[in-house]
Scaffold this motif. Structure first.
Motif, PDB file in Angstrom:
ATOM      1  N   ASN A  51       0.812  -1.225   0.000  1.00  0.00           N
ATOM      2  CA  ASN A  51       0.000   0.000   0.000  1.00  0.00           C
ATOM      3  C   ASN A  51       0.840   1.268   0.000  1.00  0.00           C
ATOM      4  OD1 ASN A  51       1.001   0.033   2.536  1.00  0.00           O
ATOM      5  ND2 ASN A  51      -0.960  -0.091   3.601  1.00  0.00           N
ATOM      6  N   GLU A  52       2.143   1.105  -0.123  1.00  0.00           N
ATOM      7  CA  GLU A  52       3.043   2.260  -0.068  1.00  0.00           C
ATOM      8  C   GLU A  52       3.246   2.835  -1.477  1.00  0.00           C
ATOM      9  OE1 GLU A  52       4.438   4.212   2.870  1.00  0.00           O
ATOM     10  OE2 GLU A  52       4.807   2.123   3.415  1.00  0.00           O
ATOM     11  N   MET A 109      14.490  -3.063  -6.033  1.00  0.00           N
ATOM     12  CA  MET A 109      14.169  -4.484  -5.807  1.00  0.00           C
ATOM     13  C   MET A 109      13.204  -4.666  -4.641  1.00  0.00           C
ATOM     14  SD  MET A 109      17.531  -6.382  -7.041  1.00  0.00           S
ATOM     15  CE  MET A 109      18.428  -5.528  -8.332  1.00  0.00           C
ATOM     16  N   ALA A 110      13.347  -3.857  -3.611  1.00  0.00           N
ATOM     17  CA  ALA A 110      12.450  -4.002  -2.453  1.00  0.00           C
ATOM     18  C   ALA A 110      11.011  -3.625  -2.828  1.00  0.00           C
ATOM     19  CB  ALA A 110      12.938  -3.145  -1.292  1.00  0.00           C
ATOM     20  N   ALA A 111      10.831  -2.659  -3.726  1.00  0.00           N
ATOM     21  CA  ALA A 111       9.464  -2.242  -4.087  1.00  0.00           C
ATOM     22  C   ALA A 111       8.719  -3.354  -4.834  1.00  0.00           C
ATOM     23  CB  ALA A 111       9.484  -0.935  -4.874  1.00  0.00           C
ATOM     24  N   PRO A 112       9.292  -3.938  -5.909  1.00  0.00           N
ATOM     25  CA  PRO A 112       8.574  -5.049  -6.541  1.00  0.00           C
ATOM     26  C   PRO A 112       8.436  -6.274  -5.634  1.00  0.00           C
ATOM     27  CG  PRO A 112      10.682  -4.626  -7.673  1.00  0.00           C
ATOM     28  CD  PRO A 112      10.458  -3.511  -6.704  1.00  0.00           C
ATOM     29  N   LEU A 113       9.406  -6.471  -4.750  1.00  0.00           N
ATOM     30  CA  LEU A 113       9.329  -7.622  -3.840  1.00  0.00           C
ATOM     31  C   LEU A 113       8.124  -7.496  -2.899  1.00  0.00           C
ATOM     32  CD1 LEU A 113      12.126  -9.554  -2.236  1.00  0.00           C
ATOM     33  CD2 LEU A 113      10.657  -8.368  -0.635  1.00  0.00           C
ATOM     34  N   THR A 114       7.719  -6.254  -2.627  1.00  0.00           N
ATOM     35  CA  THR A 114       6.585  -6.046  -1.722  1.00  0.00           C
ATOM     36  C   THR A 114       5.334  -5.590  -2.470  1.00  0.00           C
ATOM     37  OG1 THR A 114       7.410  -3.818  -1.401  1.00  0.00           O
ATOM     38  CG2 THR A 114       7.985  -5.432   0.280  1.00  0.00           C
ATOM     39  N   VAL A 122       2.652  10.572  -2.937  1.00  0.00           N
ATOM     40  CA  VAL A 122       3.763   9.730  -2.462  1.00  0.00           C
ATOM     41  C   VAL A 122       3.733   9.644  -0.934  1.00  0.00           C
ATOM     42  CG1 VAL A 122       6.292   9.636  -2.282  1.00  0.00           C
ATOM     43  CG2 VAL A 122       5.198  10.242  -4.468  1.00  0.00           C
ATOM     44  N   SER A 123       3.881   8.405  -0.404  1.00  0.00           N
ATOM     45  CA  SER A 123       3.828   8.236   1.052  1.00  0.00           C
ATOM     46  C   SER A 123       5.221   8.093   1.665  1.00  0.00           C
ATOM     47  CB  SER A 123       2.996   6.998   1.397  1.00  0.00           C
ATOM     48  OG  SER A 123       3.529   5.840   0.766  1.00  0.00           O
ATOM     49  N   PHE A 124       6.188   7.765   0.817  1.00  0.00           N
ATOM     50  CA  PHE A 124       7.518   7.465   1.348  1.00  0.00           C
ATOM     51  C   PHE A 124       8.562   7.805   0.305  1.00  0.00           C
ATOM     52  CE2 PHE A 124      10.622   3.796   1.336  1.00  0.00           C
ATOM     53  CZ  PHE A 124      11.458   4.347   2.278  1.00  0.00           C
ATOM     54  N   THR A 125       9.648   8.430   0.719  1.00  0.00           N
ATOM     55  CA  THR A 125      10.667   8.815  -0.245  1.00  0.00           C
ATOM     56  C   THR A 125      12.050   8.746   0.390  1.00  0.00           C
ATOM     57  OG1 THR A 125      11.381  10.570  -1.765  1.00  0.00           O
ATOM     58  CG2 THR A 125      10.292  11.279   0.247  1.00  0.00           C
ATOM     59  N   ALA A 126      13.088   8.745  -0.435  1.00  0.00           N
ATOM     60  CA  ALA A 126      14.449   8.591   0.075  1.00  0.00           C
ATOM     61  C   ALA A 126      15.440   9.353  -0.793  1.00  0.00           C
ATOM     62  CB  ALA A 126      14.839   7.111   0.086  1.00  0.00           C
ATOM     63  N   ALA A 127      16.378  10.042  -0.152  1.00  0.00           N
ATOM     64  CA  ALA A 127      17.451  10.734  -0.885  1.00  0.00           C
ATOM     65  C   ALA A 127      18.491  11.287   0.084  1.00  0.00           C
ATOM     66  CB  ALA A 127      16.900  11.876  -1.735  1.00  0.00           C
TER      67      ALA A 127
END
Ligand code: ADP
Length: 542
Positions: A220-221, A239-244, A269-274
């Motif tokens: 749901n992310e 890889m973690a996104a398609p895995l979940t 967007v609920s979650f981001t990284a940089a």
């Protein structure tokens, strides 16, 4: 006696197969290099990756071949990764922010046989292609209409390449320890070094990364990896996104505040990284425009230390939780994450920020220790600094071609080159890169602590600290600052702000103001360059 469970190899294409089967309609949204926002889904990406694998296979690419990618985060780039891995070849991400000669050096070292390249980076490939003799195919990640009109190179159009296969192909079978991906460290000291990920390490890393106290990813992310795929695998998100089964929003090449905000808002967007520099731009944009972040829950910040002031701003002004993270290309890259264990769950205000200033604790699969100069482990007391060493199933055991042997020991520990302390609950805090730490009168001063504090001053945009030779103390800290636009803080304002917040002998001896601080290709402050710039500097008081 062996267990009686199935031997199901951990192969990366199983991730995209899973995503297509269980989350096939989940979207992958990308700001394309051509301009418009384009939408696809896991089912489509898997289908096209399979066709891409078939095309590579038809063209004679084989197990173990290195195939470079020079691209932004887009669905096409993801398809290329999975297609390359699906024939047992190795995706090799190149960082376009390096100088073309460095890119050519890296490609030659890796002996790349083909490259997938974005339109943005055509000038780079035009400049270096003839310097890389191993290169036999250049695939431009665009459609026929956007193909470069004039080029001295023999270019293949990505959409034609994928379109020419029918997808009647099965992924190649091979051992899970087969190499899957490659990424060179930025080489701020010496030549860049190649890290070679395996299928097994990538899959395990994706599982580790998805854990609740790690990146905490679920179907749901809606995730936006602003961190590029060429910067340590987009921290494992590709890889973690398609895995979940999480939705992905790819920012393409536009990382300025307005463009990032636009996607955060329109795609919810609920979650981001940089890295912190990206968030500096976004926060400046939000301040200017008065806009808010109603959909965003969480931001992971790493790559260099996340300043306390940044964490505070995200949390207090925008109600977005910050997870501070540390890692390295050599670790796939996740090492520690700053999720709060029950011991800290009730902490608020400054007490919470104190914990969040640390880089966090290691998830399952990352073993850590700190050691002194004699390789004796230091206590986990939250203050004794030591060399940070790690090992685990997604940590490198050697560099490609055997460089940097001295960083690995016989028990499998990898010396990160970072200096850190670890507290009783396992929370690690980086105090410096070993080569940046300041030795003053035989004691160490953490440049990262000083920088974090200085950027907490409301008129300071960015800060860096370097050691300057001192006749009495060997080295003393010089604080180098960029002022915020329209602000004119002086030396005394800034030192006055820092007073009482650090040990007296840590106080910088002087403050220098500059218009720009140099950064590396992965967004870190380039201290080697700063040391050169200030080579003739001496303290007025010395
Ligand atoms: P490169 O060395 O190619 O720039 P990496 O991302 O692999 O790229 O760099 C890893 C290094 O970045 C770490 O060893 C550490 O020094 C630094 N680093 C990463 N995350 C943090 C963090 N949260 N705080 C401080 N330093 C960090």
């Amino acid at each position: 006696m062996h267990g009686l469970m199935q031997d199901w190899p951990l192969l990366c294409h199983k991730i995209i197969d899973y995503a297509a089967q269980q989350h096939g309609q989940r979207e992958i949204i990308s700001r394309s290099v051509e301009g418009p926002i384009v939408r696809t889904n896991y089912g489509e990406v898997r289908n096209r990756a399979l066709r891409l694998a078939q095309a590579l296979d038809r063209d004679g690419f084989e197990l173990g071949d290195r195939i470079a990618t020079l691209g932004w985060n887009t669905a096409r780039h993801m398809e290329a990764w999975y297609g390359i891995m699906g024939i047992g070849a190795i995706y090799h991400t190149l960082n376009p922010r390096l100088f073309p000669e460095q890119i050519a050096w890296i490609m030659n070292h890796a002996e790349d046989k083909a490259i997938f390249v974005d339109l943005t980076f055509m000038p780079i490939i035009e400049a270096i292609a003839d310097k890389v003799p191993s290169l036999r195919k250049i695939i431009v990640m665009t459609d026929a209409a956007h193909m470069p009109k004039e080029s001295k190179l023999d270019l293949v159009c990505y959409e034609d390449f994928v379109g020419a296969s029918d997808g009647d192909f099965t992924w190649r079978e091979f051992d899970e320890n087969t190499a899957a991906g490659m990424c060179y460290t930025s080489g701020t000291t010496g030549d860049p070094k190649g890290v070679l990920y395996s299928h097994r390490s990538n899959v395990i890393h994706a599982l580790i990364g998805s854990l609740p106290d790690a990146l905490d990813i679920a179907s749901n992310e809606i995730i936006m990896p602003v961190v590029p795929m060429f910067h340590a695998n987009a921290w494992g998100i590709a890889m973690a996104a398609p895995l979940t089964g999480a939705t992905i929003v790819n920012p393409g090449g536009m990382m300025d505040g307005a463009s990032i905000y636009e996607l955060l808002d329109t795609e919810k967007v609920s979650f981001t990284a940089a890295v912190p520099t990206v968030w500096l731009m976004l926060l400046a944009y939000l301040e200017e425009t008065g806009k808010k972040l109603p959909y965003l829950n969480r931001v992971v910040i790493g790559g260099s230390a996340c300043p306390r002031a940044m964490t505070q701003k995200f949390q207090d002004d925008y109600d977005v939780d910050v997870v501070h993270a540390w890692g390295m290309t050599e670790m796939s890259p996740l090492g520690t994450l700053g999720s709060l264990k029950p011991e800290y769950a009730d902490f608020e205000g400054d007490a919470r920020l104190d914990i969040q200033e640390k880089q966090g604790y290691a998830p399952f699969g990352v073993e850590m220790k700190i050691t002194d100069d004699d390789n004796v482990p230091c206590p986990w007391d939250g203050k004794t600094f030591g060399k940070l060493k790690v090992r685990g199933p997604a940590v490198a055991k050697a560099y490609f071609g055997g460089a940097g042997k001295e960083q690995f020991d016989a028990e499998g520990w990898f010396d990160t080159g970072d200096v850190a302390h670890i507290n009783e609950y396992g929370y690690m805090q980086i105090t410096d890169r070993a080569k940046d730490v300041i030795k003053s009168g035989g004691e160490w001063i953490s440049t990262i602590d000083l920088e974090n504090l200085a950027v907490g001053h409301p008129d300071v945009q960015e800060a860096a600290v370097i050691g300057i030779a001192h006749p009495k103390w060997d080295e003393r800290p010089l604080l180098i600052c960029i002022r915020k636009e329209g602000k004119t803080p002086g030396r005394e304002d800034i030192l006055g702000f820092m007073e009482g917040k650090i040990a007296k002998w840590w106080m910088p001896d002087d403050v220098a103001f500059v218009d720009e601080i140099p950064h590396t290709a992965t967004g870190k402050i380039q201290k080697t360059e700063l040391r050169k710039q200030f080579a003739d500097y001496s303290f007025p008081t010395a």
